[in-house]
Design a protein around this motif. Structure first.
Motif, PDB file in Angstrom:
ATOM      1  N   UNK A 285      -7.712 -69.884  52.124  1.00 57.57           N
ATOM      2  CA  UNK A 285      -7.677 -70.261  50.713  1.00 57.57           C
ATOM      3  C   UNK A 285      -6.927 -69.214  49.902  1.00 57.57           C
ATOM      4  N   UNK A 286      -7.146 -67.937  50.199  1.00 61.51           N
ATOM      5  CA  UNK A 286      -6.410 -66.876  49.498  1.00 61.51           C
ATOM      6  C   UNK A 286      -4.908 -67.015  49.714  1.00 61.51           C
ATOM      7  N   UNK A 287      -4.516 -67.352  50.927  1.00 59.16           N
ATOM      8  CA  UNK A 287      -3.094 -67.557  51.221  1.00 59.16           C
ATOM      9  C   UNK A 287      -2.560 -68.757  50.416  1.00 59.16           C
ATOM     10  N   UNK A 288      -3.363 -69.828  50.342  1.00 60.23           N
ATOM     11  CA  UNK A 288      -2.967 -70.983  49.536  1.00 60.23           C
ATOM     12  C   UNK A 288      -2.769 -70.576  48.069  1.00 60.23           C
ATOM     13  N   UNK A 289      -3.693 -69.764  47.549  1.00 64.24           N
ATOM     14  CA  UNK A 289      -3.594 -69.316  46.154  1.00 64.24           C
ATOM     15  C   UNK A 289      -2.329 -68.478  45.965  1.00 64.24           C
ATOM     16  N   UNK A 290      -2.105 -67.535  46.875  1.00 64.50           N
ATOM     17  CA  UNK A 290      -0.919 -66.675  46.785  1.00 64.50           C
ATOM     18  C   UNK A 290       0.372 -67.482  46.855  1.00 64.50           C
ATOM     19  N   UNK A 291       0.361 -68.580  47.616  1.00 62.78           N
ATOM     20  CA  UNK A 291       1.547 -69.435  47.761  1.00 62.78           C
ATOM     21  C   UNK A 291       1.628 -70.517  46.687  1.00 62.78           C
ATOM     22  N   UNK A 292       0.728 -70.458  45.705  1.00 63.24           N
ATOM     23  CA  UNK A 292       0.666 -71.464  44.636  1.00 63.24           C
ATOM     24  C   UNK A 292       0.461 -72.870  45.178  1.00 63.24           C
ATOM     25  N   UNK A 293      -0.312 -72.990  46.255  1.00 60.55           N
ATOM     26  CA  UNK A 293      -0.569 -74.288  46.875  1.00 60.55           C
ATOM     27  C   UNK A 293      -2.019 -74.737  46.750  1.00 60.55           C
ATOM     28  N   UNK A 294      -2.889 -73.884  46.236  1.00 67.21           N
ATOM     29  CA  UNK A 294      -4.300 -74.228  46.093  1.00 67.21           C
ATOM     30  C   UNK A 294      -4.547 -74.799  44.699  1.00 67.21           C
ATOM     31  N   UNK A 295      -5.237 -75.937  44.671  1.00 68.65           N
ATOM     32  CA  UNK A 295      -5.554 -76.606  43.415  1.00 68.65           C
ATOM     33  C   UNK A 295      -7.049 -76.902  43.357  1.00 68.65           C
ATOM     34  N   UNK A 296      -7.569 -76.940  42.134  1.00 69.00           N
ATOM     35  CA  UNK A 296      -8.951 -77.369  41.930  1.00 69.00           C
ATOM     36  C   UNK A 296      -8.966 -78.525  40.941  1.00 69.00           C
ATOM     37  N   UNK A 297      -9.921 -79.407  41.142  1.00 65.41           N
ATOM     38  CA  UNK A 297     -10.173 -80.480  40.187  1.00 65.41           C
ATOM     39  C   UNK A 297     -11.327 -80.018  39.321  1.00 65.41           C
ATOM     40  N   UNK A 298     -11.093 -80.038  38.023  1.00 66.70           N
ATOM     41  CA  UNK A 298     -12.076 -79.544  37.071  1.00 66.70           C
ATOM     42  C   UNK A 298     -12.540 -80.700  36.186  1.00 66.70           C
ATOM     43  N   UNK A 299     -13.856 -80.763  35.994  1.00 66.48           N
ATOM     44  CA  UNK A 299     -14.449 -81.791  35.125  1.00 66.48           C
ATOM     45  C   UNK A 299     -15.415 -81.096  34.170  1.00 66.48           C
TER      46      UNK A 299
END
Length: 168
Positions: free
Chosen positions: A43-57
């Motif tokens: 997940x940290x790698x995804x965040x660093x690569x700007x590939x991690x997303x969250x759905x916020x409600x």
């Protein structure tokens, strides 16, 4: 609901949602995500690569996904079928949602919002894969007009079924 990039300080929220999904898969005798993957490092790698997303409600993170525009090496060869389209594509990985009372369609919301991001970047094709026993994910994909394309194999040799959609 909004789908946005994950912030580094939200890593624990994302890992918690993924751990919930791992437990659900285990309870349903699905041998997916049972070997320590995905983990905080992924997940940290995804965040660093700007590939991690969250759905916020309403200010609460209720889902997560990885959305990549860098291709997927394991998609280079597809068996027992073929991809629908050639050319550039996005890849959706690691969709997971939390259990929220009264909220339905969280997975669909992640897919629809991911599709909008793709369209804004001029990417018209999205590919995704899942475990053959993960019927809920397959159902989510089919319900959202993803088409079954064939079989791919992960780096470790694990078999996955692959889907693709042209977004318009």
């Amino acid at each position: 609901m909004i789908l946005r990039r994950t912030r580094q300080e939200e890593i624990n929220k994302v890992v918690k949602i993924i751990d919930e999904a791992k437990e659900t898969l285990k309870k349903n005798n699905i041998n997916q995500w049972q070997n320590g993957y995905p983990n905080e490092e992924v997940i940290l790698r995804d965040i660093e690569n700007n590939e991690s997303y969250v759905l916020e409600h309403n200010g609460v993170v209720i889902g997560t996904t990885a959305l990549s525009f860098n291709g997927e090496k394991t998609y280079d060869k597809i068996y027992e079928g073929k991809w629908l389209y050639n050319g550039s594509y996005a890849v959706i990985h690691r969709i997971a949602v939390t259990n929220v009372d009264g909220l339905k369609g969280i997975g669909t919301e992640i897919l629809k919002k991911s599709e909008k991001i793709c369209m804004s970047k001029g990417i018209k094709n999205i590919r995704v894969d899942t475990h053959k026993d993960n019927k809920s994910m397959q159902g989510l994909l089919l319900k959202n007009n993803y088409k079954y394309c064939g079989v791919i194999y992960l780096k470790d040799g694990s078999k996955r079924i692959a889907f693709e959609k042209e977004v318009k």
